[in-house]
Design an enzyme around this catalytic site. Structure first.
Site, PDB file in Angstrom:
ATOM      1  N   LYS B  10       0.902  -1.301   0.169  1.00 48.44           N
ATOM      2  CA  LYS B  10       0.107  -0.035   0.160  1.00 48.44           C
ATOM      3  C   LYS B  10       0.832   1.279   0.234  1.00 48.44           C
ATOM      4  O   LYS B  10       1.923   1.261   0.375  1.00 48.44           O
ATOM      5  CB  LYS B  10      -0.885  -0.117   1.213  1.00 48.44           C
ATOM      6  N   SER B 136       8.695 -11.626  -1.915  1.00 51.59           N
ATOM      7  CA  SER B 136       7.954 -10.267  -1.830  1.00 51.59           C
ATOM      8  C   SER B 136       8.704  -9.316  -2.833  1.00 51.59           C
ATOM      9  O   SER B 136       9.842  -9.171  -2.911  1.00 51.59           O
ATOM     10  CB  SER B 136       7.947  -9.794  -0.505  1.00 51.59           C
ATOM     11  N   LEU B 144       5.895   0.598   2.856  1.00 48.69           N
ATOM     12  CA  LEU B 144       4.855   0.215   1.480  1.00 48.69           C
ATOM     13  C   LEU B 144       3.950  -0.956   1.968  1.00 48.69           C
ATOM     14  O   LEU B 144       3.501  -1.606   1.225  1.00 48.69           O
ATOM     15  CB  LEU B 144       5.619  -0.171   0.413  1.00 48.69           C
ATOM     16  N   ASP B 204      -3.179  -0.779   6.875  1.00 48.54           N
ATOM     17  CA  ASP B 204      -2.433  -1.270   6.003  1.00 48.54           C
ATOM     18  C   ASP B 204      -2.994  -2.908   5.674  1.00 48.54           C
ATOM     19  O   ASP B 204      -3.104  -3.091   4.493  1.00 48.54           O
ATOM     20  CB  ASP B 204      -0.933  -1.733   6.404  1.00 48.54           C
TER      21      ASP B 204
END
Lengths: 387, 387
Positions: B10, B136, B144, B204
């Site tokens: 995000k 990831s 983030l 988040d």
């Protein structure tokens, strides 16, 4: 017979742009001056010319007094004991006189300044020969009030000889004018500013006349007395900007985002008020100089953020900010933004070595650095050749 | 038998920091994902180990199931069909389990993430052997939402096998969860976030779960549907920051300058509301994509100025701003500031050549650049090995 005057430039400490939208702003004089020397020929010299030398821009112009008389006296204007505005007709005659001098194209921006000089000279002193030499430590067109300092120094020199002010010509060294005389001088300087800028705010000439600091809001000016010995690094990015376009840009943004921008202007108003409280003496609180400097740094940083929010920053300004931030120094743009000058507070306890390093780094970017004391004296006059 | 999930990271589009003081903020998902693969050994493999591989940080840990059972089951906790908080006692047991693995000093910051993994795994699936592989595209600790994406992807994978959600295991490719299942998943992920962050805002994990955008204020979240295909350049300055200290710094500034800062927070609130109106679909106004992008750029620039006013910028952020400004691109920091990541809107009509040049210049400063679509899907699951 010679008289010298010097008048300081100015910076906006807080509130530029927002002041147009009703917020408080704070301006201060800087100890960088425009100097005027006025000399009348002795009767034996039998000279009949008015000469102006603008040393810092390498410009010299001269007119036979008879030529000036012919151009202006039919208007019935000059010689006035109270400041009068230059009519459109007089402005045209002045512009014609200046034009006859065949200005170099590159210096055409200075023509209105020469018109202002002719207006102030003839209005205050009439038609007599003289040599006026102007030198300046202020960069032109950088937002440091060079045109106001020019008008104030000229008005001071002319008035000192006009008989309409009280000055002790036997005094040695720099001498301040009395309060009533300053008021008169300021009004004349404002008339000169009008010739140069059209609709000046009156802030620049007032700061240059009275020195120290001034708080202003919605057209009303309040003088602030400060004993805080502030020092600023003034970095001239040399990036030319269009003040009108920048002001219009803020207004347009404010129409697009009325709520947000109104909060932004209110935030600036609070910052200007706080800042003027901090620098005011006697201080309402008992802060040390270092504590006051820290407060001012924080307020400057906040104001700069809000100016960025208004959209008047510029890559060159960001470069200065980034550079001074490395040395943990607080900076903000001053004046219109979009280039122009950036202020960096130099705290009292900051070592000269650090200042030298910052200046070296900024100058290596092509910027011009000036250091200046803030909030010093206004216009002064000197008769004895010792100044 | 294998299941894969992916959960997005995000960004905060507007309102960070000010949200702590009651302003609206807007967050959006980005199409950079944390991937989880969960595989159970076949009965013939007769394995009795729980393995987690964190590929992007090169960390692999494993525990005999009996060891986990011994450490946790006496607490009577795991196996729960509704999300439960990890008690202080359980947290200590989890931490002890993780500690046994002799974490390398440099990776000790990941220990709480492993605790969260163990908690979610045992709570949702109990004590069975499995291999969990996490990869990831999100940098860790850069603001983030990597930890939320981690918890969401884990919860999704575990729930898909738990029987408490309805998913069509015969579906090919990425599959979204149903609304009720997302709610459950989000709650579990939040429990994981609590283990990692103590008191997370829940933003988040909610963005990572549902995707798209979320407007939040004073603890209440509103999902925003947007069809605007936004693209951002995300520049990771790689400068580590202390979020708590930054948040505290804004609060202290706000105590020192209550009036000014209250206007600043209000300005941010207006900006967040405007921004969410611009991106909302169906749009209240009929602006073209380019017009919307220009509005967003202006709002981002304004928000950045206000963040600078709060004092959460950083030299590295200024460098990114100055660089993107050269290309006339608008940027703002995202998240806590003081380093971390900077967003730059990449308008639809911007040429790829310019994007490449900006990225090249930013990377030459030592920054990491990622480009991401904004406001895409939330967590998804995949069963057939095609993902």
């Amino acid at each position: 017979m010679e008289v010298k005057t010097r008048a300081p430039g100015k910076i906006i400490l807080a509130g530029e742009h927002a002041v147009v939208h009703g917020s408080t702003a704070v301006a201060a004089s800087i100890d960088l001056y425009t100097h005027v020397s006025l000399r009348f020929p002795s009767p034996s010299e039998n000279d009949d010319t008015l000469i102006i030398q603008l040393k810092s821009v390498a410009l010299e112009l001269s007119w036979p007094i008879s030529r000036i008389k012919a151009a202006l006296s039919y208007l019935g204007c000059p010689f006035s004991s109270t400041p009068t505005s230059c009519s459109a007709e007089s402005a045209r005659s002045l512009a014609a006189l200046v034009e006859e001098e065949n200005f170099p194209e590159a210096k055409i921006g200075l023509a209105s300044g020469v018109s202002a000089f002719l207006w102030l000279y003839t209005s205050i002193l009439g038609f007599k020969p003289a040599t006026v030499i102007v030198t300046s430590e202020l960069p032109v067109g950088a937002g440091l009030g060079s045109s106001a300092a020019f008008c104030v120094a000229l008005s001071g020199a002319f008035l000192a000889f006009s008989g309409s002010v009280n000055v002790d010509m036997s005094h040695q060294g720099w001498l301040m004018f009395g309060d009533n005389d300053l008021e008169l001088l300021n009004k004349w300087a404002f008339e000169g500013e009008k010739i140069i800028h059209g609709k000046p705010s009156g802030i620049d000439n007032t700061v240059s006349t009275y020195g120290n600091m001034i708080k202003f809001r919605s057209g009303s000016l309040t003088r602030i007395k400060s004993d805080l010995p502030l020092k600023m690094l003034i970095t001239n990015t040399k990036v030319g900007r269009n003040t009108k376009a920048l002001v219009a840009g803020v207004s347009e943004r404010s129409l697009r985002h009325p709520d947000a921008m109104s909060f932004v202007f209110n935030a600036v108003d609070s910052i200007s008020r706080e800042l003027s409280n901090v620098i005011q003496s006697p201080a309402p609180d008992n802060l040390s100089v270092t504590e006051k400097e820290e407060k001012l740094e924080e307020l400057m940083e906040m104001n700069q953020g809000l100016l960025q929010c208004m959209g008047v920053s510029h890559a060159s300004i960001e470069t200065v900010l980034r550079t001074t931030l490395k040395y943990k120094l607080a900076s903000k743009l001053t004046g219109a933004g979009g280039g122009g000058c950036v202020l960096t507070l130099l705290p009292t306890l900051l070592s000269g070595t650090v200042v030298d390093k910052v200046i070296e780094e900024l100058e290596s970017c092509g910027f011009q650095c000036l250091t200046a004391g803030i909030g010093g004296k206004g216009v002064e006059v000197c008769f004895d050749g010792s100044c």
